[in-house]
Design a protein around this motif. Sequence first.
Motif, mmCIF file in Angstrom:
data_model
loop_
_atom_site.group_PDB
_atom_site.id
_atom_site.type_symbol
_atom_site.label_atom_id
_atom_site.label_comp_id
_atom_site.label_asym_id
_atom_site.label_seq_id
_atom_site.Cartn_x
_atom_site.Cartn_y
_atom_site.Cartn_z
ATOM 1 N N UNK A 126 0.823 -1.214 0.000
ATOM 2 C CA UNK A 126 0.000 0.000 0.000
ATOM 3 C C UNK A 126 0.857 1.264 0.000
ATOM 4 N N UNK A 127 2.024 1.192 0.620
ATOM 5 C CA UNK A 127 2.918 2.359 0.658
ATOM 6 C C UNK A 127 3.406 2.760 -0.728
ATOM 7 N N UNK A 128 3.413 1.807 -1.661
ATOM 8 C CA UNK A 128 3.898 2.076 -3.014
ATOM 9 C C UNK A 128 2.812 2.622 -3.937
ATOM 10 N N UNK A 129 1.561 2.577 -3.478
ATOM 11 C CA UNK A 129 0.450 3.005 -4.325
ATOM 12 C C UNK A 129 0.401 4.523 -4.461
ATOM 13 N N UNK A 130 -0.008 4.973 -5.632
ATOM 14 C CA UNK A 130 -0.155 6.408 -5.879
ATOM 15 C C UNK A 130 -1.512 6.888 -5.353
ATOM 16 N N UNK A 131 -1.575 8.156 -5.022
ATOM 17 C CA UNK A 131 -2.845 8.755 -4.614
ATOM 18 C C UNK A 131 -3.243 8.406 -3.196
#
Length: 314
Positions: A191-196
Amino acid sequence: MNYKERKAEDNVSIVTEFVLLGFSDLPQLQGLLFVLFSIIYMIILIGNSLIIIITRLDIALQKPMYFFLANFSLLEICYVSVTLPRMLVNLWTQHRIISVLDCAIQMCFILMLGTTECLLLVVMAYDHYVAICNPLHYPLVMNQKVCTQLAVGSWIGGIPVQIGQTCQIFSLHFCDCNQINHFFCDILPILKLACGDTSVHEVLVYVTAILFGAFPFVLILASYSKIISTVLRLPTARGRAKVFSTCSSHLLVVVLFFGSATITYLRPKSDHSAGMDKLLSLFYTIVTPMFNPMIYSLRNKDVIAALRKLLLKK
């Protein structure tokens, strides 16, 4: 490290591979870690396989408690096999790349098997509760059909929810960084790598953790509060000691698993650190499966007797 990506029309990089950093911050210890985790993996496979074998072969262990213990040992083998083999390959080859699809599959199995472990620990607590608090009704309540239904329910109970959660997480767009600071594809590091904005997804992770983690833990505590109340009313100290010895093995596994998993998934986001997350994950993915056979065999005379019978058999 290099990774494949393709450009979308909105100029957002779509990651097609991740890099599992694992323990790459300890370059001098890669060989030692490989040997250590290889030994641990063998201990887990041999120890839990022995539990499964003796509960199937020994007539004295043809009881609901040992039926659930065999299921738990099989679960531990499956659970650790989702993460450890790939980690060993990464340590040996230093090739840490994993495709998005493989990462999604790994995460989905970790979540499903983790849910199964929570539910199975509840079922085992319920088995202890019925055996101690309602001993006269135990053969009727915990018959073979009910035990099978409870075991199957534990294995499949979380599948729809966790498949849905995995699909939801991997439907997100990921930013340019594709490095997962973990030794497996865990939900929070991804989740830390997700944008937005991922706040909705984070809330759903907490809700799922409460539903399949905190709530089962409360049920286990409720079962043991009833068990302790019943045990304290037993007339002899020997009887009380025997019951506490039987239950203590299960309770120790519960504390190890739920303690580390709860701290990992339910503590505030501000308190998360990659190092602590990896350390806690080691407890519920590797340490618990390793100690499971020892905990149950060393504190159970029936299991010890069955092991001796199997090992000394000519």
